[in-house]
Motif scaffolding. Structure first.
Motif, mmCIF file in Angstrom:
data_model
loop_
_atom_site.group_PDB
_atom_site.id
_atom_site.type_symbol
_atom_site.label_atom_id
_atom_site.label_comp_id
_atom_site.label_asym_id
_atom_site.label_seq_id
_atom_site.Cartn_x
_atom_site.Cartn_y
_atom_site.Cartn_z
ATOM 1 N N THR A 42 -21.312 -1.349 36.319
ATOM 2 C CA THR A 42 -20.242 -1.933 35.771
ATOM 3 C C THR A 42 -20.314 -2.262 34.288
ATOM 4 N N THR A 43 -19.614 -2.201 33.391
ATOM 5 C CA THR A 43 -19.769 -2.590 32.054
ATOM 6 C C THR A 43 -19.563 -3.959 31.894
ATOM 7 N N ASP A 44 -20.714 -4.505 31.180
ATOM 8 C CA ASP A 44 -20.950 -6.031 31.157
ATOM 9 C C ASP A 44 -19.854 -6.184 30.008
ATOM 10 N N SER A 45 -19.147 -7.373 30.132
ATOM 11 C CA SER A 45 -18.243 -8.101 28.991
ATOM 12 C C SER A 45 -19.264 -8.732 28.091
ATOM 13 N N LYS A 46 -18.699 -8.833 26.864
ATOM 14 C CA LYS A 46 -19.308 -9.315 25.856
ATOM 15 C C LYS A 46 -19.377 -10.861 26.140
ATOM 16 N N PRO A 47 -20.302 -11.670 25.615
ATOM 17 C CA PRO A 47 -20.367 -13.035 25.510
ATOM 18 C C PRO A 47 -19.010 -13.718 25.110
ATOM 19 N N GLY A 48 -18.404 -14.677 25.907
ATOM 20 C CA GLY A 48 -17.225 -15.053 25.401
ATOM 21 C C GLY A 48 -17.488 -16.036 24.353
ATOM 22 N N ARG A 49 -16.207 -16.227 23.120
ATOM 23 C CA ARG A 49 -16.307 -16.814 21.937
ATOM 24 C C ARG A 49 -15.802 -18.124 22.396
ATOM 25 N N SER A 50 -16.327 -19.457 22.319
ATOM 26 C CA SER A 50 -15.634 -20.744 22.760
ATOM 27 C C SER A 50 -14.716 -20.968 21.585
ATOM 28 N N VAL A 51 -13.563 -21.597 21.771
ATOM 29 C CA VAL A 51 -12.880 -22.252 20.814
ATOM 30 C C VAL A 51 -13.311 -23.546 20.576
ATOM 31 N N ASN A 52 -12.667 -24.284 19.642
ATOM 32 C CA ASN A 52 -13.126 -25.375 19.062
ATOM 33 C C ASN A 52 -13.363 -26.452 20.355
ATOM 34 N N ALA A 53 -14.582 -26.773 20.340
ATOM 35 C CA ALA A 53 -14.943 -27.720 21.392
ATOM 36 C C ALA A 53 -14.960 -29.158 21.221
ATOM 37 N N LEU A 54 -14.403 -29.606 19.994
ATOM 38 C CA LEU A 54 -14.218 -31.184 19.755
ATOM 39 C C LEU A 54 -13.657 -31.788 20.805
ATOM 40 N N ASP A 55 -13.426 -33.081 20.961
ATOM 41 C CA ASP A 55 -12.906 -33.991 21.860
ATOM 42 C C ASP A 55 -12.979 -33.457 23.331
ATOM 43 N N THR A 56 -14.201 -32.745 23.534
ATOM 44 C CA THR A 56 -14.079 -32.425 25.019
ATOM 45 C C THR A 56 -14.879 -33.564 26.030
ATOM 46 N N GLU A 57 -15.250 -34.567 25.418
ATOM 47 C CA GLU A 57 -15.844 -35.503 25.922
ATOM 48 C C GLU A 57 -15.117 -36.422 26.758
ATOM 49 N N ARG A 58 -15.133 -36.604 28.062
ATOM 50 C CA ARG A 58 -14.164 -37.191 29.030
ATOM 51 C C ARG A 58 -14.787 -38.341 29.848
ATOM 52 N N PRO A 59 -14.601 -39.504 29.019
ATOM 53 C CA PRO A 59 -15.423 -40.603 29.717
ATOM 54 C C PRO A 59 -15.235 -40.855 31.109
ATOM 55 N N HIS B 185 -14.148 -24.458 26.766
ATOM 56 C CA HIS B 185 -15.378 -25.262 27.234
ATOM 57 C C HIS B 185 -15.108 -25.883 28.257
ATOM 58 N N VAL B 186 -15.932 -25.811 29.195
ATOM 59 C CA VAL B 186 -15.888 -26.416 30.607
ATOM 60 C C VAL B 186 -17.053 -27.375 30.634
ATOM 61 N N ASP B 187 -16.808 -28.766 31.239
ATOM 62 C CA ASP B 187 -17.862 -29.594 31.459
ATOM 63 C C ASP B 187 -18.137 -29.376 33.085
ATOM 64 N N GLU B 188 -19.347 -29.086 33.035
ATOM 65 C CA GLU B 188 -19.626 -29.139 34.685
ATOM 66 C C GLU B 188 -19.392 -30.524 35.502
ATOM 67 N N ASN B 189 -19.299 -31.631 34.681
ATOM 68 C CA ASN B 189 -18.680 -32.784 35.303
ATOM 69 C C ASN B 189 -17.551 -33.042 35.642
ATOM 70 N N ASN B 190 -16.495 -32.203 34.999
ATOM 71 C CA ASN B 190 -15.035 -32.235 35.377
ATOM 72 C C ASN B 190 -14.744 -31.588 36.468
ATOM 73 N N ARG B 191 -14.463 -32.363 37.477
ATOM 74 C CA ARG B 191 -13.922 -31.388 38.823
ATOM 75 C C ARG B 191 -12.504 -31.757 38.971
ATOM 76 N N PHE C 185 -8.889 -20.435 33.692
ATOM 77 C CA PHE C 185 -8.485 -19.740 32.570
ATOM 78 C C PHE C 185 -9.552 -18.769 32.096
ATOM 79 N N ASN C 186 -10.807 -19.298 32.179
ATOM 80 C CA ASN C 186 -11.957 -18.306 31.669
ATOM 81 C C ASN C 186 -12.162 -17.127 32.461
ATOM 82 N N GLU C 187 -11.760 -17.395 33.778
ATOM 83 C CA GLU C 187 -11.923 -16.316 34.664
ATOM 84 C C GLU C 187 -10.848 -15.115 34.327
ATOM 85 N N MET C 188 -9.585 -15.577 33.917
ATOM 86 C CA MET C 188 -8.406 -14.962 33.750
ATOM 87 C C MET C 188 -9.205 -14.160 32.282
ATOM 88 N N ALA C 189 -9.299 -14.899 31.378
ATOM 89 C CA ALA C 189 -9.820 -14.336 30.069
ATOM 90 C C ALA C 189 -10.818 -13.281 30.272
#
Length: 358
Positions: free
Chosen positions: A3-20, A102-108, A118-122
């Motif tokens: 299969t044809t590999d997709s190019k690495p995705g460009r992440s949008v602005n990842a500011l304010d992604t910290e979620r205490p 941007h997806v934080d692995e800790n965000n469940r 959304f990333n899978e759809m993109a």
């Protein structure tokens, strides 16, 4: 196959992604925690300010300001993936399918799961867009080759450079057949996009049908000296649209021939499964194998395989996709199964056609 590999995705602005407080599995729980923390801090601050005998008219505004600031700080972390998805959706609307959230692995929680979906759809949209671009380039090339050959031969005949001999006319006819086949592929693609096609159902002998399907393939394959071995019982009768089924078996068998070395064999064997009232056909390409991880991807539209190391097969990458579509129209399936002999495409079709009309 590959299969044809997709190019690495460009992440949008990842500011304010910290979620205490984004480590909980539910957004409702996170909101409850946020309200509890804000209320508790506001209560303690109000108690302290009143304890030091500060006027209530001064203490209350200060308490409300602190509580709102805390709520705003935590809520930005909760809603940051939503803002990123909004920005990514706007970028995708402009034709940029490389954006990712941007997806934080800790965000469940639900927002984190939505971001992953959304990333899978993109990624799927990026893959489809790239495959369509490749298909347009392939179709343009496939059209240009026979058209150029036809134009050259007709011009030479018109100028008297070559004579309209039977061999020259046959060459022109072969080029027109190539054009007809390509147009048929494009028409089938449009039918697949529409999701359905009309079927002309009749009853026929399955062994005779396979023989009629294999004969033109043997003639076209004469230069490669492949041996097509057919093991189909003579007494199998089935119902279906022969034109659509011929597309199915022609594409599967042609794919096996394309990926077989010269002077090798391709086996076509069939049997009737009386328990399920189905006809099971296996098309085996001896020697080669298809990796487990690629067995589902090869049926995707515009995905092309390899005829050798580093060599991509020609065509539009629609053959196997059209084959699966034709099988599904009859309520059947096409899949690659484990077989020590080689790549084995198993086609399962119902023996009798069940109409959707009541």
């Amino acid at each position: 196959m590959h299969t044809t590999d997709s190019k690495p995705g460009r992440s949008v602005n990842a500011l304010d992604t910290e979620r205490p407080i984004g480590s909980f599995s539910s957004l409702k729980v996170e909101l409850c925690v946020l309200i509890t923390i804000s209320t508790l801090i506001a209560f303690i601050m109000a108690w302290f300010l009143l304890k030091v005998e500060l006027s209530i008219w001064i203490a209350m505004p200060i308490t409300l300001a602190v509580a709102l600031s805390i709520t705003y700080f935590f809520s930005r972390g909760l809603t940051s993936p939503l803002r990123e998805m909004r920005d990514a959706a706007e970028a995708m609307a402009d034709g940029d399918y490389t954006v990712r959230v941007h997806v934080d692995e800790n965000n469940r929680d639900e927002v984190g799961q939505l971001a992953m979906s959304f990333n899978e759809m993109a990624e799927e949209l990026q893959h489809a867009d790239q495959m369509r671009r490749d298909m347009v380039a392939n179709v343009s090339h496939e059209l240009r080759t026979p058209v150029s050959a036809l134009q050259a031969m007709v011009e030479n005949m018109a100028d008297g450079v070559v004579e309209p001999t039977p061999s020259n006319l046959e060459s022109i006819l072969n080029q027109t057949h190539r054009l007809s086949d390509l147009i048929a592929f494009l028409l089938d693609l449009s039918r697949m996009e529409a999701g359905a096609a009309s079927l002309r159902i009749d009853k026929f002998n399955f062994a005779d049908f396979i023989d009629e399907t294999v004969e033109p393939l043997e003639i076209a394959d004469a230069g490669h000296a492949h041996n097509i071995e057919v093991r189909v019982p003579d007494d199998i009768e089935m119902e279906g649209d022969q034109d659509r089924l011929r597309q199915l078996f022609t594409n599967i068998i042609a794919n096996a021939l394309k990926h077989s070395a010269d002077n090798t064999s391709v086996l076509i064997e069939a049997h009737e499964d009386r328990g399920y009232c189905t006809i099971v056909t296996n098309v085996v390409n001896f020697g080669s194998q298809i990796p487990q991880e690629a067995r589902s991807d090869i049926f995707r539209r515009f995905v092309k395989g390899k005829t050798g190391p580093g060599t991509e097969s020609g065509g539009t990458g629609l053959g196997l996709s059209i084959a699966r579509w034709a099988a599904q129209l009859h309520g059947g399936t096409v899949r690659v199964v484990d077989d020590p002999r080689g790549a084995d495409f198993e086609i399962t079709l119902p023996k009798y056609h069940i109409s959707d009309e009541k």
